[in-house]
Scaffold this motif. Structure first.
Motif, short mmCIF file in Angstrom:
data_model
loop_
_atom_site.label_atom_id
_atom_site.label_comp_id
_atom_site.label_asym_id
_atom_site.label_seq_id
_atom_site.Cartn_x
_atom_site.Cartn_y
_atom_site.Cartn_z
N PHE A 146 103.18 98.63 13.16
CA PHE A 146 103.89 97.39 12.86
C PHE A 146 103.13 96.19 13.41
CE2 PHE A 146 107.35 100.14 11.86
CZ PHE A 146 108.21 99.42 11.06
N PRO A 147 103.12 95.08 12.66
CA PRO A 147 102.62 93.82 13.23
C PRO A 147 103.43 93.45 14.46
CG PRO A 147 102.82 93.63 10.84
CD PRO A 147 103.47 94.93 11.23
N THR A 148 102.78 92.85 15.44
CA THR A 148 103.49 92.44 16.65
C THR A 148 104.46 91.29 16.36
OG1 THR A 148 101.64 91.00 17.23
CG2 THR A 148 101.65 93.21 18.18
N GLU A 149 104.22 90.56 15.28
CA GLU A 149 105.15 89.54 14.83
C GLU A 149 105.50 89.83 13.37
OE1 GLU A 149 103.53 85.67 15.33
OE2 GLU A 149 103.26 85.87 17.50
N ALA A 150 106.73 89.56 12.99
CA ALA A 150 107.14 89.80 11.60
C ALA A 150 106.20 89.07 10.65
CB ALA A 150 108.58 89.33 11.40
N THR A 151 105.67 89.82 9.69
CA THR A 151 104.68 89.26 8.77
C THR A 151 105.07 89.60 7.34
OG1 THR A 151 102.94 89.58 10.43
CG2 THR A 151 102.24 89.18 8.16
N LYS A 152 105.46 88.59 6.59
CA LYS A 152 105.89 88.82 5.22
C LYS A 152 104.70 89.05 4.30
CE LYS A 152 110.39 86.53 5.13
NZ LYS A 152 110.59 86.54 6.59
N LEU A 153 104.99 89.59 3.13
CA LEU A 153 103.96 89.83 2.12
C LEU A 153 103.77 88.56 1.30
CD1 LEU A 153 105.03 93.38 0.92
CD2 LEU A 153 103.48 92.74 2.76
N THR A 154 102.53 88.19 1.09
CA THR A 154 102.23 86.93 0.41
C THR A 154 101.40 87.17 -0.84
OG1 THR A 154 100.29 86.60 1.81
CG2 THR A 154 102.34 85.59 2.54
N LEU A 155 101.48 86.22 -1.74
CA LEU A 155 100.78 86.30 -3.01
C LEU A 155 99.28 86.10 -2.81
CD1 LEU A 155 101.39 86.55 -6.11
CD2 LEU A 155 101.33 84.05 -6.18
N ASP A 156 98.49 86.84 -3.55
CA ASP A 156 97.04 86.69 -3.53
C ASP A 156 96.56 86.70 -4.98
OD1 ASP A 156 94.56 86.33 -2.35
OD2 ASP A 156 94.16 88.48 -2.28
N ILE A 157 95.27 86.47 -5.16
CA ILE A 157 94.72 86.29 -6.50
C ILE A 157 93.51 87.19 -6.71
CG2 ILE A 157 93.32 84.36 -5.66
CD1 ILE A 157 93.39 83.17 -8.42
N ALA A 158 93.39 87.69 -7.91
CA ALA A 158 92.16 88.38 -8.34
C ALA A 158 91.72 87.72 -9.65
CB ALA A 158 92.41 89.87 -8.55
N ASN A 159 90.45 87.41 -9.74
CA ASN A 159 89.94 86.71 -10.92
C ASN A 159 88.60 87.32 -11.33
OD1 ASN A 159 89.58 84.90 -12.98
ND2 ASN A 159 89.04 83.18 -11.67
N PRO A 160 88.62 88.35 -12.16
CA PRO A 160 87.37 89.00 -12.57
C PRO A 160 86.41 88.00 -13.21
CG PRO A 160 89.28 90.29 -13.26
CD PRO A 160 89.79 88.96 -12.79
N GLN A 161 85.16 87.98 -12.72
CA GLN A 161 84.21 86.97 -13.16
C GLN A 161 82.95 87.55 -13.80
OE1 GLN A 161 84.11 83.20 -12.51
NE2 GLN A 161 86.23 83.78 -12.83
N GLN A 162 82.82 88.87 -13.84
CA GLN A 162 81.55 89.47 -14.25
C GLN A 162 81.12 89.05 -15.64
OE1 GLN A 162 80.56 93.62 -13.10
NE2 GLN A 162 80.50 94.04 -15.28
N ASN A 163 82.01 89.17 -16.61
CA ASN A 163 81.63 88.81 -17.98
C ASN A 163 81.34 87.32 -18.12
OD1 ASN A 163 81.86 91.45 -18.84
ND2 ASN A 163 83.96 91.21 -19.58
N PHE A 164 82.11 86.51 -17.40
CA PHE A 164 81.91 85.07 -17.45
C PHE A 164 80.57 84.68 -16.83
CE2 PHE A 164 82.68 80.88 -15.28
CZ PHE A 164 82.71 80.10 -16.42
N GLN A 165 80.27 85.24 -15.68
CA GLN A 165 79.07 84.87 -14.94
C GLN A 165 77.79 85.42 -15.56
OE1 GLN A 165 78.79 82.82 -12.45
NE2 GLN A 165 80.89 82.54 -11.78
N VAL A 166 77.83 86.63 -16.07
CA VAL A 166 76.60 87.30 -16.53
C VAL A 166 76.42 87.21 -18.04
CG1 VAL A 166 75.33 89.48 -16.56
CG2 VAL A 166 76.69 88.86 -14.55
N PHE A 167 77.53 87.37 -18.79
CA PHE A 167 77.41 87.43 -20.25
C PHE A 167 77.90 86.16 -20.94
CE2 PHE A 167 77.89 91.89 -18.88
CZ PHE A 167 76.70 92.40 -19.38
N HIS A 168 78.44 85.21 -20.19
CA HIS A 168 78.91 83.94 -20.75
C HIS A 168 79.92 84.16 -21.87
CE1 HIS A 168 75.84 81.22 -18.78
NE2 HIS A 168 75.32 82.41 -18.54
#
Length: 562
Positions: A146-168
């Motif tokens: 357990f966390p020593t202090e209460a820690t809620k779950l928070t939103l995070d982001i995933a943004n796949p970039q491979q096709n954009f960066q390499v294949f345009h």
């Protein structure tokens, strides 16, 4: 489990947290069995990705190690829970306190010990096992972390970039996920084990040593190879025995940047996953130069892993793990604008020694010479329209001196990149001889090879436009923040042109990196794609004509004298 205030299910009468661990520790001490109880505080550096969950209320809490059901806040549309815009508005934080289940901790430790065959029999005696249809009880009991202090779950982001960066091929749509930790404040987690069924103090000491090594090596939760779930062992921990395992290379980095972002585009955040996407894209650029596209992509999956594909191909673990520890330093002096940011930290890459030394590090050495990382990585830090743009990356081995950095000295030798590339290519030829090809058809993608791109060293600007010590601009003159390569890419015929300079919906085919020293220079890399773009060919010719420009790798224009 504690009770829930029924008038408001998102509030708790109390946080149970580490109370069970504390009570058991006291009990063992009173019974003179403290030698059979071990606990310690592990520190979560960043975030740990959690699984799904059964219902968003109460302190039933969510595994930071394994999925425990499915949850859909938007009715019958299962894909909706990944919609970033909706979740950012309605579910930025969940009314759940996160924890690490004992089963997850035990599984991580078993997985780590299983990599060492000489310890498996001892592990089975301590942790229990199943042989045929018979179950054998273990001597070690794991408790929830357990966390020593209460820690809620928070939103995070995933943004796949491979096709954009390499294949345009267009920008990907980001989707949401949830984590233990918010990415800004470190989370302290109390982990404990105790001996039972005739365990000795030596048994508990051995198991606790494994727990500390396993958790600090592998982390908790999923996507640990991408930087999630990294744990620091208790401060008083010193490995008594260094067991064989993966080979690691630790690097120190400093990044001066216009600002990268995470879940909120308005809040500057530099993330370990920025490194992961950067490394994956650069690996693909290299392999596309010596393999067919399908073979190159499968090789990158072999090295860095994959989450699975649309054709139901299962995800698999890669050979390379990445861990980054990052601290942000804001430029607070508003008198010196435009604002930019500085991040410093360490980057740790782990893999089999031959893979790391011969395949990954050569790619990394070239990648940090020709660009940065994160937002604006294709341009040096400069001023445009009253705002900071681009970035400047410095990266060096932690065992190297300050003058022997991975970026190397400002006056790059002409054969430097070619030597690194040739050594890499020969290593690939030996390891993947059945896939390797001396020449592959050019495709309209960013391919790093002598046939498909060109790297030039160009002069300017006259001085470093930023003061790295005081985090201020040394000049406000816009053109003084640019060298000859930047002046070229900002010409009207190239700026914001999709075929060369890029724009908001596409990325540039040109990367420019500033090299700071007694004389500032720029490294300009242009990816030629399939070679059919007349505008890219013209840019290469103009680049070649710059007074003082030197080709240090790859193609030269066919008609460079015109």
């Amino acid at each position: 489990m504690t009770g829930i205030n029924r008038t408001n299910s998102t509030e708790f009468t109390m946080y149970s947290g580490t109370k069970l661990v504390d009570a058991l520790a006291k009990q063992h001490e009173q019974r003179s069995q403290s030698h059979l109880f071990k606990s310690g505080i592990f520190t979560l550096d960043w975030r740990s990705k959690v699984g799904s969950f059964t219902h968003p209320d109460g302190e039933t809490i969510v595994s930071a190690g394994e999925p425990c059901g499915s949850w859909n806040p938007h009715g019958s549309r299962p894909e909706a829970k990944r919609n970033l815009a909706e979740n950012l508005k309605s579910f930025n934080e969940l009314p759940l306190n996160g924890y690490v289940p004992a089963a997850s901790i035990r599984g991580i430790v078993r997985a780590w010990v299983s990599q060492h065959p000489e310890l498996i029999r001892q592990m089975e005696e301590l942790f229990g096992c199943q042989k045929d249809s018979k179950f054998i009880a273990g001597k070690i009991e794991f408790l929830d972390g357990f966390p020593t202090e209460a820690t809620k779950l928070t939103l995070d982001i995933a943004n796949p970039q491979q096709n954009f960066q390499v294949f345009h091929t267009g920008s990907a749509s980001p989707f949401s996920l949830y984590t233990l930790g918010d990415g800004r404040k470190k989370v302290e987690i109390k982990v404990a084990i105790r001996g039972c069924h005739g365990a000795t103090s030596e048994d508990v000491e051995t198991a606790w040593e494994w727990v500390q090594q396993a958790l600090s090596t592998h982390g908790i939760g999923s996507r640990t190879a991408s930087g999630y779930g990294g744990l620091q062992a208790p401060v008083d921990y010193t490995p008594s025995v260094i067991l064989a395992g993966e080979y690691s290379q630790k690097l120190n980095f400093t990044l001066y940047t216009q600002g990268s972002a995470g879940i909120d585009p308005k809040v500057p955040e530099f993330r370990p996953t920025h490194w992961r996407g950067w490394l994956r894209s650069w690996c693909l650029r290299f392999f596309l130069g010596v393999m067919e596209r399908n073979d190159a992509e499968s090789t990158v999956d072999e090295l860095l892993g994959t989450l699975g594909k649309k054709d139901l191909v299962k995800g698999k673990k890669g050979l390379v793990r990445l861990r980054a520890m990052i601290a942000m330093i804001n430029q607070l002096d508003s008198k010196n604008t435009p604002q930019f940011y500085k991040w410093t930290g360490s980057l740790e890459l782990s893999a089999p020694k031959d893979i790391l030394d011969e395949i990954i590090l050569p790619i990394l050495k070239i990648a940090v010479r020709v660009g940065g990382v994160g937002r604006g990585w294709r341009r040096p830090l400069h001023i445009l329209n009253g705002r900071a743009r681009g970035c400047h990356l410095e990266c060096r081995s932690r065992v190297e001196s300050s003058t022997n950095s991975i970026i190397n000295k400002p006056d790059l030798a002409g054969n430097d990149l070619s030597l690194i590339y040739d050594l890499w290519k020969n290593a690939v030829k030996q390891k993947w001889h059945h896939l390797y090809q001396e020449t592959v058809p050019n495709i309209n993608a960013e391919v790093f090879s002598p046939r498909t791109c060109a790297v030039y060293l160009a002069p300017g600007p006259k001085q470093n436009p930023i003061d790295p010590e005081n985090l201020t601009w040394t000049t406000k003159e816009i053109t003084a923040t640019r060298g000859k390569g930047m002046e070229l890419i900002y010409q009207l015929k190239y700026k914001r042109q999709v075929e060369v300079g890029g724009k908001m919906s596409s990325c540039s085919w040109v990367s420019i990196k500033r090299i700071n020293g007694s004389q500032c220079q720029e490294i300009v890399c242009i990816f030629m794609g399939d070679g059919r773009s007349e505008l890219r060919s013209q840019f290469l010719q103009d680049l070649h004509k710059i007074e003082g420009a030197v080709n240090i790798f790859g193609k030269q224009p066919v008609q460079s004298d015109k």
